[in-house]
Design an enzyme around this catalytic site. Structure first.
Site, PDB file in Angstrom:
ATOM      1  N   HIS A  94      -2.052  12.201  -0.399  1.00 40.74           N
ATOM      2  CA  HIS A  94      -0.816  12.584  -0.973  1.00 40.74           C
ATOM      3  C   HIS A  94      -1.365  12.951  -2.556  1.00 40.74           C
ATOM      4  CE1 HIS A  94       2.042  11.107   1.633  1.00 40.74           C
ATOM      5  NE2 HIS A  94       1.439   9.730   1.689  1.00 40.74           N
ATOM      6  N   CYS A 119       2.529   3.631   0.415  1.00 38.23           N
ATOM      7  CA  CYS A 119       1.284   4.128  -0.344  1.00 38.23           C
ATOM      8  C   CYS A 119       1.681   4.946  -1.532  1.00 38.23           C
ATOM      9  CB  CYS A 119       0.655   5.145   0.841  1.00 38.23           C
ATOM     10  SG  CYS A 119       1.794   6.466   1.374  1.00 38.23           S
TER      11      CYS A 119
END
Lengths: 336, 336
Positions: free
Chosen positions: A220, A140
């Protein structure tokens, strides 16, 4: 129609299954689960044929009242490609089985880069993966870096990139992991593995990354510095990101001041599970000073790689040789 | 003996009071508190003369059974210097009062840089502040940046510095602020104010900073990239940091894997409140590649500026003109 099996119906697997099911040129022939969890119940509810990883667990599922279609081995006999969404490092152990069955396989970013013969990012290196049998979709975080820095590379050239990754602790559905109240350099060494992982897509890029983990579950976040080869203005970079698929701009001035509000925005979009498959870049953070570009972006770790898996299947079967065409097809089907 | 008053006996003020009390060349003549809180009780217990900020609050203290020595105005008549540790932006409003009383004053980093006539960091610009009347000690984050990047600047020269600050939400004793589960770009614009603040100490340094806030209370953390003018090895930088006052190296290999363990280490040192006045740099994070130096450091936001306030007093009264002498004296008295 490409017949797709999904080995591992967890955070990524369940999303890939749903995304495959929406495409016009591929179908889900079954999903593999090791244990009769709540997620396995959802697989049945979604009408995916459910397989156990082995005979012993077939019995466990039957004991719990699940309708079960067989084992992973049986599923491999029925599919053209298996998308391995098992926990990190398990994919590498599964590869020999896939090879012995002559089934193409996609691995996820939790595997070492050598687990696939090549790594994949749709906007970065689609053409490299055409016809390949064993491919790893990058993680990711790496996907997020490839999308935005890759867009800059394509248009202006990247002299070097320096990134700090501020990583979520666990995913939202995981109550077992920390940290609770700390900032954890992870790894404590610099560079982190993310820079080298970007190099599996852009081999010549000078990129260095540092990473820490913090007590949050949602997304994130990356602070990015890119030194560009050719001049660009702040406005031009905003326009570049706006016009690049799978990147969206968000504005603090509209109340999106943190990852929490980005996720709320995603929930309001009405997508299943409140996913945000795009990379969110804060409009106000984009700033070009001299040849340096600064920006801050957020990554929905549970879903950004999902459309990548779809494009990866298309590249491996050469359903189209044109990355842009695949990306457009995927995004249309997923309503991105 | 320099007579020191402390206006504001909160996170920083109570620590500055204790640090002043330990020095051989200065003494605490009183501390000012606005409300009869548990911290005010500690002031009495520590035998600091307690003053209210105004007459009205003198009565409030008396009603709560506090022994009170007068108002801020009374205290100003008794001290040579007032260390203003009031909440951010209040210091600027107090300056005219201090001026009217002819009392020197130190302001904290929460104030705008113009609040003092000059900003202060002991290792950075002690000499600049000799004899000055109104000085601002830079914030905890800026202090941390000045200590380590300043050490590199002094020995190898800094071509440019690029830093990401991952900031704690509230201090540990504050239960009212967030974020709870999010990463907050703060500010959302790049650069953050920290780079310009470093320039109040090192005017010519090319430094850019990005900052986010995360759900933790213990420490700030910085990922730092410094391009050096002159070559240095990783080992030489480790040696530099080891030999620089107020910087310590910590090792993940010894179990210090996060800010939590740094604070546990500080508690084991036995200092009051478990403070860590030094900047902690992870040994394993230090890495020189070409002319670029990478490292990760942690900042105890409640205490790193405390010895700076002491040195600042010494500079303002020219108790010594030698920064190193003042630093050594302060650190010896505080057992750093």
């Amino acid at each position: 129609m490409i017949k797709v099996g999904i080995n591992g119906y967890g955070t990524i697997g369940k999303r890939v299954a749903d995304a495959v099911a929406k495409q016009p040129d591929m179908e889900v022939v079954g999903v593999v689960k090791t244990r009769p969890t709540h997620e396995a119940r959802h697989a049945i509810k979604n009408e995916y044929a459910l397989y156990a990883n082995n005979m012993e667990n077939v019995q466990t599922f039957i004991n719990e009242g699940f309708e079960i279609s067989g084992t992973l081995d049986d599923l491999l006999d029925k599919c053209d490609v298996i998308v391995d969404c098992t926990p990190g490092k398990i994919g590498a152990m599964n590869r020999p089985l896939y090879e012995s069955k002559g089934v193409k396989a996609i691995f996820q970013g939790g595997e070492k880069s050598g687990t696939g013969d090549v790594s994949f990012n749709a906007q970065g290196n689609y053409a490299t993966c055409l016809g390949k049998d064993y491919v790893r979709v990058v993680s990711c975080n790496t996907t997020g870096l490839c999308r935005t820095i890759g867009a800059v590379e394509k248009k202006y050239g990247v002299k070097k990139a320096r990134v700090t990754l501020i990583r979520r602790g666990p995913d939202p559905g995981n109550s077992k992991k920390g940290p609770v109240n700390a900032i954890v350099p992870n790894p404590v060494t610099v560079p982190s593995h993310h820079g080298p992982d970007v190099n599996t897509i852009f081999p010549d890029m000078d990129i260095m990354t540092s990473a820490v983990i913090v007590p949050t579950t949602l997304m994130h976040l990356h602070t990015v510095i890119v030194e560009m080869n050719n001049p660009a203005t702040t406005a031009e970079i905003k326009q570049l990101f706006k016009s690049t698929p799978r990147i969206i701009l968000v504005k603090a001035s509209e109340g999106i001041t943190s990852t929490a509000e980005i996720m709320e925005h995603a929930r309001d979009l009405g997508r299943k599970r409140g996913d945000l498959n795009e990379i969110a870049v804060w409009d106000e953070s984009i700033n070009v000073i001299g040849n340096e570009l600064f920006y801050i972006q957020a990554i929905h770790q549970e879903s950004d790689v999902v459309p990548e898996n779809i494009d990866c299947i298309r590249a491996m079967f050469e359903l189209t040789k044109d990355a842009d065409e695949s990306i457009a097809m995927t995004d249309r089907a997923m309503d991105l």
